[in-house]
Design a protein around this motif. Structure first.
Motif, PDB file in Angstrom:
ATOM      1  N   UNK A  57       0.823  -1.196   0.000  1.00 58.35           N
ATOM      2  CA  UNK A  57       0.000   0.000   0.000  1.00 58.35           C
ATOM      3  C   UNK A  57       0.859   1.248   0.000  1.00 58.35           C
ATOM      4  N   UNK A  58       0.216   2.344  -0.292  1.00 55.12           N
ATOM      5  CA  UNK A  58       0.911   3.621  -0.330  1.00 55.12           C
ATOM      6  C   UNK A  58       1.645   3.872   0.982  1.00 55.12           C
ATOM      7  N   UNK A 224      -1.862  -4.999  -8.376  1.00 51.53           N
ATOM      8  CA  UNK A 224      -1.453  -6.394  -8.233  1.00 51.53           C
ATOM      9  C   UNK A 224      -1.595  -7.172  -9.531  1.00 51.53           C
ATOM     10  N   UNK A 263      -5.001  -8.340   0.864  1.00 51.34           N
ATOM     11  CA  UNK A 263      -4.649  -7.501  -0.277  1.00 51.34           C
ATOM     12  C   UNK A 263      -5.208  -8.109  -1.564  1.00 51.34           C
ATOM     13  N   UNK A 287      -6.764   1.999   8.893  1.00 52.88           N
ATOM     14  CA  UNK A 287      -5.732   2.370   7.933  1.00 52.88           C
ATOM     15  C   UNK A 287      -4.385   1.846   8.381  1.00 52.88           C
ATOM     16  N   UNK A 288      -3.426   2.035   7.490  1.00 51.83           N
ATOM     17  CA  UNK A 288      -2.052   1.665   7.817  1.00 51.83           C
ATOM     18  C   UNK A 288      -1.555   2.597   8.923  1.00 51.83           C
ATOM     19  N   UNK A 290       0.939   4.880  11.232  1.00 55.32           N
ATOM     20  CA  UNK A 290       1.999   5.785  10.812  1.00 55.32           C
ATOM     21  C   UNK A 290       3.358   5.112  10.954  1.00 55.32           C
TER      22      UNK A 290
ATOM     23  N   UNK E   7      -5.073   7.150  13.567  1.00 54.47           N
ATOM     24  CA  UNK E   7      -4.942   5.795  13.077  1.00 54.47           C
ATOM     25  C   UNK E   7      -5.341   4.772  14.123  1.00 54.47           C
ATOM     26  N   UNK E 225      -5.851   3.099  -1.432  1.00 48.42           N
ATOM     27  CA  UNK E 225      -5.257   1.772  -1.563  1.00 48.42           C
ATOM     28  C   UNK E 225      -6.357   0.724  -1.722  1.00 48.42           C
ATOM     29  N   UNK E 227      -7.019  -1.997  -0.194  1.00 51.45           N
ATOM     30  CA  UNK E 227      -7.723  -2.474   0.997  1.00 51.45           C
ATOM     31  C   UNK E 227      -8.737  -1.436   1.456  1.00 51.45           C
ATOM     32  N   UNK E 300      -6.237 -10.335 -12.287  1.00 56.98           N
ATOM     33  CA  UNK E 300      -5.354 -10.797 -11.220  1.00 56.98           C
ATOM     34  C   UNK E 300      -5.272 -12.307 -11.179  1.00 56.98           C
TER      35      UNK E 300
END
Ligand SMILES: Nc1ncnc2c1ncn2[C@@H]1O[C@H](COP(=O)(O)OP(=O)(O)OP(=O)(O)O)[C@@H](O)[C@H]1O
Ligand SMILES: Nc1ncnc2c1ncn2[C@@H]1O[C@H](COP(=O)(O)OP(=O)(O)OP(=O)(O)O)[C@@H](O)[C@H]1O
Ligand SMILES: [Mg+2]
Ligand SMILES: [Mg+2]
Ligand code: NI
Lengths: 343, 509, 321, 331, 365
Positions: A57-58, A224, A263, A287-288, A290, E7, E225, E227, E300
Motif C-alpha cells: 500500500x501507499x 497487483x 490484499x 488504515x495503515x 503511521x 490511526x 489503496x 484495501x 489478477x
C-alpha cells in the motif's frame, strides 16, 4: 514468457537493508526530529533476467527501497551487493561510474523529464558525463536507435517533453534508462500514471526489452494485476518490511500472510461473480499505522483478524519454506487460496 | 470656518489663534535660543531679553531693562524693570537677571550662543533692580550681545534644569503651553504680562491673539499649501512664484524684507592648511571671475540683494563703500586657468567640492548647482551638491588638510550689524572655521575688535579692503525673508531680525 | 503555546542583539560623537571631557559591553538634538534628554498612522481582491489588477504631494498636513499615501490566493453542497486564503512602519519616521540607535502576532509544545 | 484480435495532427497574446522606449543635461528659450532641459535598479540554490539569516547603511544587493527544495551527473521563470526605493541625476513649476507600472490555468452558477 | 502531519455502524414525497455538450452524452482519463465553471424538471439536497479550515435552516453512520487529521446527509489503496441499499465497476460509445474500444501470455478526429468511420453501441 534465470549468482543481493529518514514533526513552527524507518530490515536476491515485483500500500516504503537501491538516499544499515560489488560502502566517485549499470524509470512521466531539455539532450546526457561510453560522432545515431527501440520516431529528438503524451514520455524515460546499457532497471510504478489503454503498450515494451537485452527488473506497483503479469517473483511490503516473498503464482494463488490474503482479496475482479467476490472479500479495518510510530511486534497486528497477544510482543521472522523458496513473516501463516474457486 | 473637517483658519478666527507654518522644528526652547529666530521660532513671544534691536527703528532699545549706561569698554549697567513676573509667578529682579546672563554665557555650558564669541561675560546685581555686566576684555559689542539671550525663571533652572530648554518660563506676553514633538509648539496669552501697564513696552501693548501655534513643516510646498488652504496664517519662506501668485489672491499676501542674513561662498585656502594649488592666486581669481553673482541674484537666489564685494552692507559697522563687486568674466577666468595650467598646475586634479547645507536656505540646491556649473564651465572640475547639516558643519569646523579644496556656500547672520564677528570667524587663525590666516592680519584684527565708534568702522573697512584681493570669500547676497501672510494681519514689523513676535503684528479690523 | 511564545521571544532577542550589534559597529564608523555633539565652539578639553563621560576613551569591547548593558537598562544615552543646549551644564543636572522617552513619545503617532493605513488597505483591498477572483478575466478583474499594480508603482512622497495639492489645496476637503489634535481628518491623507502600496500588494495577494482557493476541490465540493457564490468566497475561501494574506499583512505593516519615514516628513506627522530623518540629518547617533531599536521591536512584535494568527487560521499548524 | 494494428505507435498518425497543430498555436500564442492584450503591449513598448532612450541618451537628448543656464530657468513645457532653443518639457530650476535630464536621469535610475537587481539576484539565487539543495545546517543558518533580515524593514536598513557609507551610485547598488538578496534566496531555496525531490533530478543522479551539473543544468533553468518574474518586480521596486532614498538625501548625488533626484529637487518649485515634479513622477510611475504589468502578465502566462483569460478579448461575466443558462442547442 | 491517534482509534473499532445508530438516522430523516412521473427515469441526460475555450482552441470535453438513471440503480460510467466523465457529472449539477466552460444540450431532467438552464437559486436547492456528489480527492475536497463536523452540519444549515447545535448533532449522527468510531470527538477534528479513507467516509456522510435521490460518486476510490477501496465500496453499497438512492459511479477501473454497477456506460473522447447492462457489456462488448479495453487490462487471476494493447493514444480534445473519434486506433476502421459520427444503435433491448461494424466484433474476450 521470460526465460528462467540461467545464472545462479544473483545480480543483486540485498541483506538487512534499513533506510531511515529524519523527519520533523509538528508542522511549521515547533519541530522535533524523529527517525522514520521507511525500509526496515529488507533482504532479497534478484537473478539475472529476472523481474521482482514489489507490491504494497501507499507509504509502505516501496519507493524508498528503490531509491536506496539506486543510492539516491543513503542506506542506514545493511548491504546491497551488485554483481559482487558492495554498493553501500562505495566512494561517491566509484558509485557514479557504477550508476550506469543500475537505471531507473519513474512513475510520473510528467516530472521525471527535465522540461527544459530536448529529448536528444535527455537521452544523451549520460554520454556527456561519461564521454567514453559513446563517441561524440555516434551519439546522434545512437539517440535515433534508442528512440526507435522504444517505439518513437527519430524525428522526435528535437522536441521537448511537454510535447509528448504520457505514454510517449514514459517511452522517453525508458530510452534514457537504456542509453547507458544498464544491467538492472528499477521501475518505480512505471505505468500507474498512464491511461489504461496505453498502460499495456508500456508493459509490453518493458517485457520486450527485457527479453532482448536480458535485463533484470525491480518492478514496483500497487496494481497487483500488472505485477502478476510481469513479475517472476513478488515481494509484498507492509510498513517497511517484506511480509511475504516468493514465486508470483505461489504468492497469488496460495498466499500465506494474512495481509497478502487481504490484499489479494480486495482487488476487484470482473471475472468473479458479484456475490462471490463480496462474500470472499476480507475487508481490513482501519488504515495503515503511521511509520513514525509503528506497532510493536508484528506490524500488521493492528488490522489482523488473527492477531493474538503474542503478535504484539514477538516480531515474526521471514520464514522460508523449503523447496519453493516462498517465505512469509507471520506466526500463523497458512496458505489460503483466495483466487481459487472461480468459475 | 466653513469646513468641518480641517482646521481651516480665516480672518475671523484670527483673533483667537495665530498659526504659523515654520520651516523647521527648534532644537530647544532654552533662554539662549532667543538669539536665532530660525532655530527657535516664536520663542520671543514667551521669553524676553534685556535689550533688543527694535524691528521698527533698528536701534537698541530696552525690554526687561528700562535703561542702561555704558560705564566703560568693559562694563554696562542696566536698570531692570520693576513689577515683572515670570509665568511661574516668581518675580524678576536684578539677582535673577544677573544669574541668567551668566548662565547663558558660561563657556562651560557651551550653549550655541557661543558662536557669537566675544570675551567672557560676568554679571552681578548691584541693587534690587540694578545690575552690572562686565567682560574680562574690552568688548564694544557687549550691548548687542545683551540683545541675544532671554531671561527665564531661575527657579525653574534650580528645580529642573532640563525643563528649561523644553518648557520655557519667561516673562513675555505669551505663556508656553506645549511642545508636541515633531508637530508644533504653542503658547497662550498671559494676562500677567507687564506690557499691559507699561507705556514704553515694545510693540503694541495689546497682544492681538489668544493663542499662538508654530507648526513645523520642512516641506516648502506643504507650507504654501497651508497658507493657500487657510490652515496657516503665516507660512514661512515660500518660493518666489508663490509670493508673486499671492498678488492675485485675496486671502493672503506676501510680505518680504531684507534680513541680517548673508549668503557667501567660502574657499579653502592653503594658509589654513588646504590644497596648496589653491594658493595660486590665478586659480582663485578665476574661480571668482566664473561666478555671475548678478544673474544668480536675479534668477536663482529668489530673495536677495547682491552684496558689494564684501560681507556687509550699508549700515553695518565696517562697510566699505569703496569696494567693488567681483566682476563676472568667464573668458578671463578661462584664460587664467589656462595660464596656470601651462605653468604646470593640474587644475582638473584639484579635489574641488562646492557644497551647500540642506535645510536652512530656500533654493540652496539650485544655487550650489548653479555655482558648480558656472565654475565648471570655465574649466574647473568640481563636484557639487548638498550635504546634511551635521556633515557640512563638521567639515567647516575642522582645519583643512592638504587634500581638501572645499567651497561652502553658506549663510550667516550678522545681528549686531558689525563686521567684527564676520572677520573673526573667517580670518582669525585661532577660529575653528577659519578659511584664510595671516599673522599680521590677526594682530590688526585683535586690535580693531577692541575699538569702537568710527575708529572701529575705519579699522574694519581697512581689513575688508585687505581681504578683498585675496579671493577667499565670495559675498553673494544679503538675503530677504518672505512670508505668506493671511489678510487678517494688516501689518507686521519684522525688521532685519525677522522675529515672529505677535506684538508687532496688527490684525485687520 | 507559552513555550512557543518563549521560543520565539528568544529568537527575537537574538535577532535584536544582532541588529543592535550591527548598529553599534555602524555607529562607530561615523566619526567622533563627542565633537559632533559639542559643535564648533567647544574646546579640545571639553571634547576630551565629554568623550570620557560618554565612555569613548575605553577599549572598544568595553564600549560594546557597556552599550549592550545600557540597552538592557533602556538607556540609549542622551540626544544631541533635544536638550542640546544643556549638554555641558556642569553639576549634577548636566543631562541632555534621554533618547528612549523621546522615541517612545513618537510611537503612538507612528503606530496609529501605520494601523490606520493597514486598516484602510484591508478594507479596500480584500473586497477588491475577492471580487476580482470571483470573475477572473473580467473587466472588474483587469481593473483591479491595473489599479493594484498602480498602487505599488507610485513614489510615495510624490503621491503625498499630489494628494495635498488635490485634496487639500484644490478641493479643500482635508487639511494639508499636521497632527491636529490627533483628529482623524489629519490622518486620512498620510494614511492613504502610506496605504497605496499595501493596497496594491494586498489586492494582488488576495486575488491570487483567493483564486487559488477557489480552484481547490473543496470549493467545488461546497458548491455541490448548494452553497452560494458569496458563501463560497467569504464563508469558505477567505479563511484559507487568509494565511498568505496575513503573512503579507505582517510584512506590509513592517514596511508601512518605515514607509512612514517618508510620509511623516511630507505631512509633518510627528512620528518616529520624521524623528529618524532629523536625527540622521544632524547625526544624532543615540537617537538613531534608539529609533532603530524601537522600530525593530515593533516589527518583531508584529511578526510574532502574525505567527500567532496562523494558529487560528491554519489548524494544521499546531502550537502545542 | 485482427493481425495488423493500424499503427505500430500511435504517434505517427493519430496524435500528431492534433499535437502538431497544438504546437503551432503554442509557438505563436505568446505573440498573439501580446498583440491581443493592449495594456501589456503598451507597457512593453514604454519600457523598450525607456531603455532605448536611456541607453542612447546622448544621442536622443536635445541638450546636454548638465548644461545650465540660469537665465532660462523654469521655462514651462513647449516653450522656446531666448536663444530660440525649444524645450519640449520645459527647463528646471537651473535652466537645464527637463527632457534631456529625464533621459540621462532615466539611465541612472534604471541602471541603479538593474544593477541592484542583478547583484542581489546573483547573490540571493546562489545562496538560495545551495541552501535549498544541500539543506541541513547550512540551510538552517541561511534561513535564519534570511528571516532575520526580512524582519528588518528594508528602507530603514538602507538608510542606516547609507548614512554610514554615504549615498551615491555605487553605494546605492551595494545597499540594494545587501538588502534584497533574501527575496531571491527564499524563492530559489523553495524552488531548489521542490526540484531536489523531483524525479528528473533523481534521474540525473541515477545517470551519474555530478552535483554542480545538476545545479546548473537541471535546477537553474527550471527556476528561471519565477526568478525572472520576481526580478522584474524588483526592478520596479528598486526604482521607487531609489527615489525615496534620494528624497531623504541618501540616494544618487549630483552631478549625476536620477528621476528620484529630479522630483526631490523640483518639489521646492512645485508652486511655480509643476512640471518639475509631475513629469518625473509620472515617468517613474509609468515605468514601475509597466514593469509590474509585464511581470504580472509573465506570471499569468506561466500559469497555464490563467493564461487563456488574458488572451480572450471578451471577458464573460457569467459565474459557475449561471453555467446552466448557456445556449441550448436543438438537435 | 496526521496525528497518530487518528490511526489507532480508527483501527481499534469496527467499521459497521451499529444497528441502533442506523435506525436513529432513519427516524430523523424526514420521508420525502417522490412525485416522479411514471416511466420517467430519476435522472435523464439528453445530448449534453460541454466545451471549454482555451488558447489552444476549443476543448470539446463532452459531445452529446445521453444517460438515464433509475431509482435505486447503480449506473457505472467507464472511461479513460480525459474522456469527459467528471465534466459530465459537473454539468449535471451545473458546476461547470463558466468561463471557460460552455454547457449546452437538450436537457438534464431530474424527476422531470430540466436543470439545464435553471436559475442559480433553483440549482442550489437541488445541489446537495437532491443530487449529491462524492469527489475523488476527498482530502482536498474538505475545507481545511473548518472541522469536519461543521462541514457536514453545513448541509443542514444550508438546506433546512437548522440551528447550529441541531445541525451539529445530526452531523455527529452521520459520522457515526459511515462507521467512524467516537463520532463526537471526530466531529471536532480538522480534515488534515483524517486519513484518505476516513475523509472519503466524511465526504460520503456529507453527500448522504439529506438523503438525496441521486448520488454521483466521481472515482471515489481511485486515490485509495486497494484495501481501503474495498472498505469504501462496501460502505457505498450498503448505504445505497439502506436509502434506495440512485448511484452514478464514475471510474476508469473496469474491475471495480464489475462488482457494483447494474448498468454501464462507456465513454470515449466525450461521447458515449457503448451502454448496456453490466453483463452485456463485459461479456459481449460491441464496440472495438470496449473490447480492446477488456483485452488490454490484465486480470489478477492468471498471467496473460501477452497483453494486447490498443494502439495509439487517446485523441487531443481540441482536435477530435472527424467521424468516429476512435477510428485512428480502430482495427475495424473503414472509410465511413472517418466521415460520419456513428450514432448509438441498439444491439439488444439492454445494449446499444456507437459502432457501425459492431456485428463483426468477436466476443472472445
Ligand atoms: N524524503 C523523505 N523524508 C521523510 N520521509 C519520507 C521521505 N520519503 C518518503 N518518506 C516516508 O517514508 C515512507 C515510505 O515512503 P515511500 O515513498 O517509500 O512509499 P511508497 O511505498 O513508495 O508509497 P507510494 O505507493 O505512495 O508511492 C512514507 O511514510 C513517507 O512518508
Ligand atoms: N477548465 C477547463 N478548461 C479546459 N479544459 C478543461 C477544463 N476542465 C476540464 N477540461 C478538459 O475536459 C476534458 C474532460 O475532463 P474530465 O475531467 O471530464 O475527464 P475525466 O474523464 O473525468 O478524466 P479523469 O479520469 O482524469 O478524471 C479533459 O481533457 C480536460 O482537460
Ligand atoms: Mg512510491
Ligand atoms: Mg475525472
Ligand atoms: Ni510527432
Amino acid at each position: 514468457m521470460p526465460d528462467n534465470p540461467m545464472d545462479d549468482a544473483p545480480v543483486l543481493r540485498v541483506r538487512n537493508l534499513v533506510t531511515e529518514y529524519t523527519v520533523r514533526t509538528g508542522a511549521g513552527l515547533i519541530q522535533r526530529r524523529k527517525p522514520l524507518r521507511a525500509v526496515d530490515d529488507v533482504s532479497f536476491d534478484l537473478g539475472r533476467g529476472e523481474t521482482l515485483g514489489l507490491v504494497g500500500e501507499s507509504g509502505c516504503g516501496k519507493s524508498s527501497l528503490a531509491k536506496t537501491l539506486l543510492r539516491l538516499v543513503p542506506a542506514s544499515s545493511g548491504s546491497i551487493t551488485f554483481e559482487g560489488t558492495s554498493l553501500t560502502d562505495l566512494s561517491h566517485k566509484r558509485m557514479r561510474s557504477l550508476r550506469r549499470d543500475i537505471q531507473v524509470i519513474f512513475q510520473d512521466p510528467f516530472t521525471s523529464l527535465n522540461p527544459r531539455m530536448k529529448v536528444s539532450r535527455i537521452i544523451s546526457e549520460p554520454w556527456e558525463i561519461f564521454p567514453d561510453t559513446v563517441p561524440a560522432d555516434r551519439r546522434e545515431e545512437r539517440v535515433s536507435e534508442l528512440l526507435h527501440q522504444v517505439g518513437l520516431n527519430a524525428g522526435d529528438k528535437d522536441r521537448f517533453p511537454h510535447q509528448f503524451s504520457g505514454g510517449q514520455r514514459q517511452r522517453i524515460g525508458i530510452a534514457r534508462a537504456l542509453a547507458v546499457e544498464p544491467k538492472l532497471i528499477v521501475c518505480d510504478e512505471p505505468v500507474s500514471a498512464l491511461d489504461v489503454s496505453v498502460q499495456a503498450q508500456v508493459v509490453n515494451l518493458l517485457q520486450d526489452i527485457q527479453k532482448r537485452l536480458g535485463l533484470s527488473y525491480v518492478f514496483i506497483s500497487h496494481d497487483l494485476s500488472v505485477v502478476r503479469h510481469i513479475a517472476d517473483r513478488v515481494a509484498v511490503m507492509y510498513l517497511g518490511k517484506i511480509v511475504e516473498i516468493g514465486d508470483v503464482d505461489q504468492v497469488y494463488d496460495a498466499p500465506f500472510h494474512p495481509y497478502t490474503q487481504a490484499l489479494i482479496s480486495a482487488v476487484p475482479d470482473s471475472e468473479r461473480g458479484r456475490e462471490e467476490s463480496t462474500a470472499r472479500r476480507i475487508i481490513l479495518e482501519g488504515d495503515v499505522p503511521s511509520p513514525l510510530d509503528p506497532p510493536s511486534g508484528c506490524r500488521f497486528r493492528t488490522r489482523c483478524w488473527k492477531a493474538v497477544e503474542r503478535c504484539a510482543v514477538e516480531q515474526p521472522e521471514l520464514r522460508v519454506r523449503p523447496r519453493t523458496g516462498h517465505a512469509s513473516a507471520c506466526h500463523f501463516a497458512e496458505p489460503a487460496p483466495i483466487l481459487k474457486g472461480a468459475r | 470656518a466653513g469646513c468641518a473637517l480641517g482646521g481651516h483658519a480665516s480672518p475671523e478666527d484670527l483673533g483667537a489663534e495665530l498659526v504659523v507654518a515654520a520651516n523647521m522644528e527648534p532644537q530647544d526652547l532654552a533662554a539662549q535660543g532667543a538669539y536665532k529666530e530660525v532655530n527657535a521660532v516664536g520663542l520671543r513671544n514667551v521669553v524676553e531679553t534685556l535689550l533688543q534691536i527694535s524691528p521698527e527703528t533698528g536701534e537698541i532699545e530696552g525690554v526687561l531693562a528700562e535703561s542702561w549706561e555704558v560705564v566703560d569698554s568693559h562694563t554696562v549697567r542696566l536698570k531692570i524693570r520693576e513689577g515683572v513676573t515670570f509665568h511661574d509667578g516668581t518675580a524678576l529682579d536684578a539677582e535673577t537677571a544677573a544669574y541668567m546672563t551668566e548662565f547663558v554665557w558660561d563657556k562651560d555650558n557651551n550653549f550655541t550662543i557661543q558662536e557669537y564669541g566675544g570675551p567672557q561675560i560676568s554679571a552681578r546685581a548691584i541693587g534690587d533692580y540694578e545690575m552690572e555686566v562686565t567682560t574680562d576684555e574690552p568688548d564694544p559689542t557687549l550691548l548687542h550681545r545683551l540683545t541675544l539671550h532671554g531671561i527665564t525663571s531661575r527657579k525653574q533652572i534650580e528645580e529642573d534644569a532640563s525643563a528649561h530648554s523644553q518648557e520655557p518660563i519667561g516673562t513675555g506676553p505669551y505663556r508656553f503651553v506645549e511642545w508636541q514633538r515633531g508637530s508644533y509648539w504653542s503658547a497662550e496669552r498671559w494676562d500677567g504680562w507687564w506690557g499691559y501697564e507699561a507705556d514704553d513696552a515694545p510693540g503694541t501693548t495689546e497682544p492681538p491673539f489668544e493663542r499662538l501655534r508654530f507648526e513645523f513643516r520642512p516641506e516648502e510646498g506643504v507650507r504654501t499649501a497651508m497658507a493657500k488652504s487657510g490652515e496657516a496664517h503665516i507660512a514661512m519662506f515660500p518660493a518666489a512664484a508663490d509670493c508673486n501668485e499671492a498678488e492675485h489672491v485675496n486671502t493672503y499676501t506676501c510680505l518680504a524684507g531684507p534680513s541680517d542674513t548673508y549668503l557667501y561662498a567660502r574657499l579653502d585656502h592653503p594658509s589654513a592648511g588646504a590644497d596648496p594649488r589653491l594658493g595660486d592666486k590665478r586659480i582663485r581669481e578665476a574661480f571668482f571671475l566664473s561666478i555671475d553673482a548678478q544673474s544668480l541674484n536675479e534668477h536663482v537666489i529668489e530673495f536677495g540683494t547682491p552684496l558689494q564685494g564684501q560681507l556687509s552692507w550699508d549700515g553695518v559697522t565696517g562697510f566699505n563703500p569703496e569696494l567693488d563687486p567681483y566682476p563676472y568674466d568667464p573668458d578671463r577666468a578661462a584664460g587664467l586657468l589656462g595660464e596656470a595650467e601651462s605653468d604646470g598646475v593640474d587644475v582638473a586634479g584639484i579635489p574641488l567640492e562646492v557644497r551647500g547645507r540642506t535645510g536652512a536656505t530656500p533654493g540652496i540646491g539650485s544655487i550650489v548647482e548653479a555655482i558648480g556649473g558656472m565654475v565648471n564651465d570655465t574649466g574647473f572640475n568640481a563636484q557639487f551638491g548638498l550635504q546634511e547639516p551635521a556633515v557640512a558643519n563638521e567639515i567647516i569646523n575642522t582645519k583643512p588638510t592638504q587634500d581638501r579644496a572645499y567651497v561652502q556656500v553658506h549663510v550667516r547672520q550678522n545681528p549686531f550689524q558689525d563686521l567684527g564677528l564676520v572677520l573673526e570667524s573667517n580670518y582669525y587663525c585661532a577660529s575653528r572655521a577659519v578659511v584664510w590666516c595671516d599673522d599680521g592680519f590677526d594682530a590688526e584684527l585683535e586690535n580693531a575688535l577692541t575699538l569702537s565708534g568710527t575708529e572701529r568702522a575705519a579699522a574694519f573697512e581697512q581689513l575688508a579692503a585687505d581681504i578683498h584681493g585675496e579671493y577667499v570669500i565670495y559675498p553673494l547676497s544679503q538675503l530677504e525673508r518672505s512670508y505668506l501672510v493671511n489678510d487678517g494681519i494688516a501689518d507686521w514689523e519684522f525688521g532685519l531680525g525677522h522675529r515672529l513676535q505677535a506684538i508687532y503684528m496688527t490684525p485687520a479690523s | 503555546m507559552a513555550q512557543y511564545i518563549l521560543k520565539r521571544s528568544v529568537q527575537s532577542l537574538i535577532l535584536l542583539f544582532v541588529i543592535m550589534s550591527a548598529v553599534f559597529v555602524g555607529g562607530r564608523q561615523i566619526g567622533d560623537p563627542a565633537s559632533l555633539m559639542l559643535g564648533g565652539q567647544a574646546t579640545e578639553e571639553q571634547v576630551r571631557q565629554l568623550r570620557r563621560s560618554l565612555g569613548l576613551e575605553a577599549p572598544l569591547w568595553e564600549q560594546y559591553v557597556g552599550f549592550l548593558t545600557n540597552i538592557i537598562r533602556g538607556d540609549f544615552g542622551e540626544s544631541m538634538r533635544y536638550g542640546y543646549a544643556h549638554t555641558m551644564t556642569t553639576g549634577p543636572e548636566a543631562q541632555g534628554q534621554a533618547v528612549l522617552p523621546l522615541v517612545l513619545e513618537r510611537l503612538p503617532a507612528t503606530l496609529s498612522l501605520a494601523f490606520l493605513a493597514i486598516l484602510l488597505a484591508v478594507a479596500i483591498a480584500v473586497p477588491l481582491g475577492c471580487f476580482a477572483a470571483m470573475r477572473p478575466g473580467s473587466a472588474i478583474d483587469r481593473a483591479v489588477t491595473v489599479v493594484s499594480l498602480a498602487g505599488v508603482s507610485l513614489v510615495q512622497f510624490w503621491l503625498g504631494l499630489m494628494l495635498i495639492l488635490i485634496f487639500a489645496v484644490q478641493l479643500g476637503w482635508l487639511p494639508t498636513s499636521g497632527y491636529g489634535s490627533g483628529g482623524l481628518a489629519y490622518a486620512i491623507l498620510p494614511a492613504l499615501t502610506l496605504a497605496a502600496r499595501p493596497i496594491g500588494r494586498l489586492a494582488q495577494i488576495v486575488r491570487s490566493s483567493m483564486l487559488d482557493e477557489l480552484s481547490k476541490p473543496y470549493i467545488a465540493a461546497a458548491r455541490a453542497k448548494g452553497a452560494s457564490e458569496m458563501r463560497l468566497v467569504f464563508g469558505h475561501g477567505l479563511k484559507n486564503a487568509a494565511i498568505p494574506i496575513m503573512t503579507m499583512l505582517g510584512d506590509e505593516l513592517a514596511n508601512v512602519m518605515t514607509g512612514a519615514i517618508v510620509v511623516e516628513v511630507v505631512f509633518g506627522w510627528p512620528g518616529i519616521g520624521a524623528l529618524v530623518v532629523s536625527a540622521l540629518s544632524i547625526r544624532d547617533l543615540p537617537l538613531i540607535e534608539a529609533s532603530i531599536f524601537v522600530i525593530a521591536i515593533m516589527v518583531i512584535l508584529i511578526n510574532l502576532a502574525v505567527d500567532l494568527s496562523y494558529k487560528y487560521l491554519n489548524p494544521k499548524v499546531r502550537l502545542h509544545a | 484480435m485482427p493481425g495488423a494494428d493500424p499503427q505500430e505507435n500511435g504517434h505517427d498518425t493519430a496524435a500528431p495532427s492534433g499535437e502538431e497543430r497544438l504546437e503551432r498555436v503554442r509557438a505563436s500564442h505568446f505573440v498573439a497574446a501580446l498583440v491581443r492584450d493592449p495594456i501589456t503591449l503598451i507597457s512593453l513598448s514604454w519600457l523598450v522606449l525607456v531603455v532605448v532612450t536611456g541607453l542612447g541618451a546622448a544621442f536622443f537628448a536635445p541638450y546636454d543635461a548638465a548644461d545650465q543656464d540660469i537665465a532660462r530657468r523654469l521655462l514651462p513645457p513647449l516653450t522656446h528659450n531666448p536663444d530660440g532653443g525649444f524645450h519640449l518639457l520645459g527647463t528646471d530650476q537651473n535652466g537645464r532641459d527637463v527632457l534631456s535630464m529625464l533621459l540621462f536621469g532615466g539611465r541612472v535610475s534604471v541602471t541603479v535598479a538593474l544593477l541592484g537587481t542583478l547583484a542581489s539576484g546573483l547573490l540571493g539565487v546562489t545562496i538560495g540554490l545551495l541552501a535549498g539543495y544541500y539543506g541541513g545546517r547550512f540551510d538552517a543558518v541561511v534561513m535564519r539569516i534570511v528571516d532575520g533580515m526580512m524582519s528588518i524593514p528594508s528602507l530603514l536598513l538602507a538608510l542606516f547603511v547609507l548614512f554610514i557609507i554615504g549615498g551615491g551610485f555605487l553605494n546605492v547598488v551595494l545597499v540594494f544587493a545587501l538588502l534584497r538578496w533574501m527575496i531571491y534566496a527564499r524563492i530559489a531555496r523553495a524552488q531548489a527544495l521542490s526540484y531536489r525531490e523531483s524525479a528528473f533530478v533523481d534521474a540525473a543522479h541515477a545517470i551519474g551527473a555530478p552535483t554542480p551539473r545538476i545545479l546548473v543544468r537541471h535546477l537553474l533553468p527550471n527556476m528561471a521563470s519565477p526568478l525572472l518574474v520576481l526580478a522584474t518586480l524588483e526592478v520596479s521596486y528598486l526604482i521607487l526605493t531609489e527615489a525615496s532614498l534620494s528624497f531623504l538625501g541618501f540616494g544618487i548625488q549630483r552631478p549625476l541625476s536620477s528621476w528620484g533626484l529630479m522630483i526631490t529637487q523640483g518639489r521646492d518649485y512645485i508652486g511655480e513649476a509643476w512640471w518639475l515634479v509631475t513629469i518625473p513622477g509620472l515617468i517613474i510611475f509609468f515605468t514601475a507600472l509597466g514593469l509590474n504589468l509585464l511581470s504580472s502578465w509573465a506570471r499569468t502566462m506561466a500559469d497555464p490555468a490563467q493564461r487563456w483569460r488574458w488572451m480572450k478579448n471578451k471577458p464573460s461575466s457569467r459565474t459557475a452558477d449561471s453555467a446552466g443558462t448557456a445556449t441550448r442547442s436543438t438537435s | 502531519m496526521d496525528s497518530t491517534d487518528t490511526h489507532s482509534s480508527a483501527a481499534a473499532t469496527g467499521r459497521t455502524p451499529s444497528a441502533d445508530s442506523a435506525s436513529a438516522v432513519e427516524t430523523v430523516a424526514r420521508p420525502k414525497p417522490r412525485h416522479a412521473k411514471r416511466n420517467e427515469p430519476l435522472l435523464r441526460v439528453d445530448g449534453l455538450r460541454v466545451r471549454f475555450q482555451s488558447p489552444f482552441g476549443t476543448v470539446n470535453a463532452v459531445n452529446g452524452v445521453d444517460l438515464t438513471l433509475n431509482p435505486g440503480e447503480t449506473l457505472g460510467i467507464l472511461g479513460e482519463s480525459g474522456s469527459g466523465k467528471s465534466i459530465t457529472a459537473q454539468a449535471i449539477m451545473g458546476l461547470v465553471p463558466s468561463p471557460p466552460g460552455e454547457v449546452s444540450g437538450n436537457g438534464v431532467y431530474f424527476k422531470g424538471q430540466n436543470l439545464l438552464g435553471a436559475s442559480g437559486r433553483k440549482l442550489r436547492r437541488v445541489r446537495g439536497k437532491e443530487i449529491a456528489m462524492v469527489f475523488q480527492d476527498s482530502i482536498s475536497s474538505l475545507n481545511p479550515g473548518f472541522t469536519v463536523g461543521r462541514q457536514i452540519a453545513e448541509m443542514f444549515r444550508l438546506h433546512e435552516g437548522a440551528s447550529r447545535r441541531e445541525s451539529l448533532r445530526r452531523a455527529v449522527e452521520m459520522i457515526e453512520r459511515v462507521g467512524i468510531p467516537s463520532p463526537e470527538v471526530r466531529a471536532g477534528h480538522y480534515p488534515h487529521q483524517f486519513s484518505g479513507g476516513m475523509s472519503q467516509r466524511i465526504m460520503i456522510a456529507t453527500a448522504l446527509a439529506l438523503r438525496p435521490a441521486v448520488v454521483i460518486a466521481d472515482e471515489p476510490t481511485t486515490a485509495l489503496d486497494v484495501t481501503v477501496q474495498a472498505q469504501i465500496m462496501a460502505l457505498l453499497k450498503q448505504l445505497q441499499e439502506e436509502t434506495g438512492m440512485g448511484l452514478i459511479l464514475i471510474t476508469h477501473d473496469l474491475h471495480v465497476l464489475a462488482e457494483v454497477a447494474d448498468r454501464v456506460t462507456v465513454m470515449y473522447a466525450g461521447r458515449v460509445v457503448e451502454t448496456g447492462t453490466l453483463r452485456e457489456i463485459y461479456d459481449r462488448p460491441r464496440h472495438p474500444y470496449t473490447a480492446g479495453l477488456m483485452r488490454c487490462v490484465p486480470g489478477i487471476r492468471r498471467k496473460e501470455g501477452s497483453l494486447q494493447p490498443i494502439a495509439g493514444q487517446p485523441p487531443v480534445l481540441t482536435h477530435i478526429p472527424n467521424g468516429c473519434a476512435f477510428h485512428p486506433r480502430c482495427p475495424l476502421r473503414v472509410d465511413e468511420c472517418t466521415h460520419s459520427v456513428p450514432r448509438l444503435r441498439t444491439v439488444s433491448s439492454e445494449h446499444s453501441t456507437a459502432c457501425i461494424r459492431h456485428e463483426e466484433i468477436d466476443n472472445a474476450g
